[in-house]
Design an enzyme around this catalytic site. Structure first.
Site, mmCIF file in Angstrom:
data_model
loop_
_atom_site.group_PDB
_atom_site.id
_atom_site.type_symbol
_atom_site.label_atom_id
_atom_site.label_comp_id
_atom_site.label_asym_id
_atom_site.label_seq_id
_atom_site.Cartn_x
_atom_site.Cartn_y
_atom_site.Cartn_z
ATOM 1 C CG ASN A 223 -4.411 -4.435 11.904
ATOM 2 O OD1 ASN A 223 -3.431 -4.035 11.835
ATOM 3 N ND2 ASN A 223 -5.260 -5.007 11.087
ATOM 4 C CB CYS B 170 -0.455 -0.953 4.461
ATOM 5 S SG CYS B 170 -0.533 -0.838 6.141
#
Lengths: 306, 307
Positions: free
Chosen positions: A71, A132
């Site tokens: 993702n 992230c």
């Protein structure tokens, strides 16, 4: 068989049970209400927040890979102000422990958010995402450099009275070094692991599938990496670990406890089976009961004992 | 595959089962028909599932089906497959899914036999709005026809006037993808094929424009006409839906489009399937195809960004 005590203490908070949901996979806690009663969960971790609202990356943001999912959402979120105004009043009423997840692009970003999120906000803890992989400087440089990691954890710890959970990136050479750094910074617990950086190329288009080129790999494909990191870190630091990475069945969860995790988090597994948290919780309980364990805590790190 | 003669027998031994606490959003549907649709080369399948979904589903909504070979437990493929509802039969408690085999997931799904149970989430998303009166034009490209059949049935049952514009590659495709069923509805059909083997040769949008012009005369974008009581619902390739939206704007006909995007959770939690819209203030915003859609007003969609 005696009932198994599932109560879990982590980072100074008491959870009804050790099953949590992973940030970015459970929205703001309401999306799965029709599938899994939120009061059955030990807690939920909210979608990652940044100070300013973000639209995130373009689509395609997802691509399925063998037993996994890449993702690159890119931290789409409503921003801190809108969260405080529209989301917090709802999430603080959820009948479970709610952990907010914060990301930033600078030390100041993290501090700004930590300052705005205190114990009286109704949250149980702050998970600091220094890992992230999907945005430029999406915190990942904080998550790959031990000194920066220690600094950012120290800085948020200084401005909020909420317990701090550091979510570490697996995209490092030495996960133990990172864990030690955030422990020095004052972290109360660790979340292990975030997604592994990966990519996928479309053979017809001869281009990367994801608009962002790279994405974070999750799902069963990464579980052995996550278990190994939990094992290593649990031997090296004293902090409780929330284990995550590819948990889809109760057996996976038990593996994480045995490796040294005190709680577990289900992420991509929710997409496969939105009732996975319930089934996994039941499976953990049965596993402990069959072995005569009075508490799930007895499982933690059991595989380390020679 | 094919209609399973054992079905009646199998239902008597397998009791319908809904997992506890799920309400009726996660169910195990019984496969009652799973067959090849049309000629084999088109790789189309018709899957009829018995379960409570039919009671609440609306045209334009979809389900997320687990695609696992039930004989071997595996997490590869990992994700559920979103499939639109082609027919909703509440009286029989049946939904019909039509799909094309075009990857590993649908290949594995195609192996599901009658009598098997499939884990299904749904009904999901926001469907088409069905106007109270007037005329509904359905505009489909390729297998975008599938969700429009449920809408046609619903609209006809409510006494609306319905007509279909449908473009496909060639005659064999149209025939395989349900032409007979559409003809049986007794509504005007405007068909076109890319190779001219059936209907008019060319794009479906050419026929839409021609019919709109016949009704309303020529128009220019600066002076949109009032399309009266006509509403358009469209599903198909993005470029086609964009062109239909443009035509709708020019002729003053409201258009609803059904978007498609790679999905993760299918419930709005993961933000994997966003599309870009322009809100009333002109600001670009993201909406979730799975939860806010898949049906949107065509005019709010920003076609050239990401959707």
């Amino acid at each position: 068989m005696c009932p198994v005590d599932l109560t879990t203490h982590i980072a100074g908070i008491t959870l009804r049970n050790p099953v949590l949901t992973g940030s970015g996979t459970y929205g703001f806690g309401e999306e799965y209400a029709a599938y899994c009663p939120v009061d059955a969960l030990g807690g939920i971790t909210l979608k990652g927040l940044t100070p300013e609202p973000r639209l995130g990356n373009e689509v395609p943001r997802l691509v399925e890979t063998p037993a996994g999912l890449l993702n690159a959402v890119g931290l789409e979120n409503p921003g801190l102000e809108e969260f405080l105004r529209s989301y917090l009043p709802k999430v603080r009423k959820l009948p479970t422990a709610v952990i907010a997840n914060i990301s930033g692009f600078s030390l100041e970003d993290y501090v700004q958010m930590a300052r705005a999120l205190q114990r009286d906000s109704g949250l149980a803890a702050l998970e600091v995402n220094i890992s992230c992989p999907n945005v430029k400087h999406g915190g990942m440089h904080f998550g790959t450099d031990p000194k920066s990691a220690e600094e950012v954890i120290g800085a948020v710890k200084a401005v909020t009275d909420l317990p701090i959970i550091a979510k570490l990136s697996p995209n490092v050479t030495d996960i133990v070094e990172m864990a030690r750094a955030v422990q020095s910074g004052g972290a109360d617990a660790l979340s292990l692991i975030n997604t592994l950086l990966g990519m996928s190329i479309d053979l017809d288009q001869q281009r990367p599938v994801l608009a962002n080129t790279f994405g974070g790999l999750s799902g069963p494909a990464i579980r052995p990496v996550a278990v190994r990191m939990v094992w290593q870190v649990s031997q090296a630091v004293d902090l409780p670990i929330i284990g995550m990475g590819g948990i889809t069945r109760w057996q996976d969860a038990v593996e994480f406890f045995l490796a040294g995790a005190s709680a577990i988090s289900i992420g991509t597994g929710n997409f496969v089976n939105p009732q996975a948290p319930l089934e996994i919780l039941q499976g953990i309980e049965d596993y402990c009961a069959k072995r005569g364990m009075a508490s799930v805590h007895e499982l933690v790190g059991l595989a380390h004992v020679s | 595959m094919g209609v399973c003669a054992l079905f009646e027998h199998r239902t008597s031994i397998i009791e319908p089962r809904i997992r506890e606490g799920a309400g009726e959003m996660l169910t195990e549907g019984l496969v009652v028909v799973h067959e090849c649709l049309g000629e084999k080369e088109q790789r189309l399948r018709r899957l009829v599932i018995k379960g409570p979904i039919a009671k609440t589903a609306k045209p334009g909504q979809f389900v997320a089906v687990q695609v696992q070979d039930s004989s071997i437990s595996s997490f590869d493929p990992l994700l559920r497959r979103p499939i639109s509802l082609a027919q909703i039969s509440p009286d029989q408690d049946e939904i019909t899914l039509l799909y094309r085999i075009q990857g590993r997931g649908t290949e594995i799904l195609a192996r599901a036999c009658c009598g098997e149970r499939l884990s299904i989430m749904g009904p999901l998303g926001q469907g088409f709005s069905v106007p109270k009166e007037g005329e509904l034009w359905l505009i489909a490209g390729g297998i975008g026809i599938f969700p429009l059949y449920a809408l046609a049935q619903d609209a006809l049952a409510r006494g609306l006037t319905v007509r279909l514009f449908w473009g496909g590659e060639h005659q064999r495709f149209l025939e395989s993808a349900g032409l007979l069923q559409w003809q049986a509805l007794g509504i005007p059909l405007h068909l076109s094929t890319l190779d001219g083997s059936f209907g008019l040769k060319g794009l479906v949008t050419e026929q839409v424009e021609e019919q709109l012009s016949l009704l309303f005369g020529q128009t220019k974008q600066e002076q949109p006409l009032s399309g009266g009581s006509i509403r358009i619902a469209t599903c198909g390739p993005k470029k086609m839906m964009q062109a239909v939206t443009e035509l709708g704007r020019n002729f003053g006909v409201p258009v609803e489009v059904s978007l498609e995007e790679r999905m993760g959770c299918a419930v709005g939690a993961c933000l994997g399937c966003v599309c870009t819209l322009r809100d009333e203030a002109g600001t670009l915003i993201h909406k979730k195809v799975c939860q806010d859609g898949p049906v949107f007003r065509g005019e709010e969609v920003v076609w050239d960004v990401s959707c």
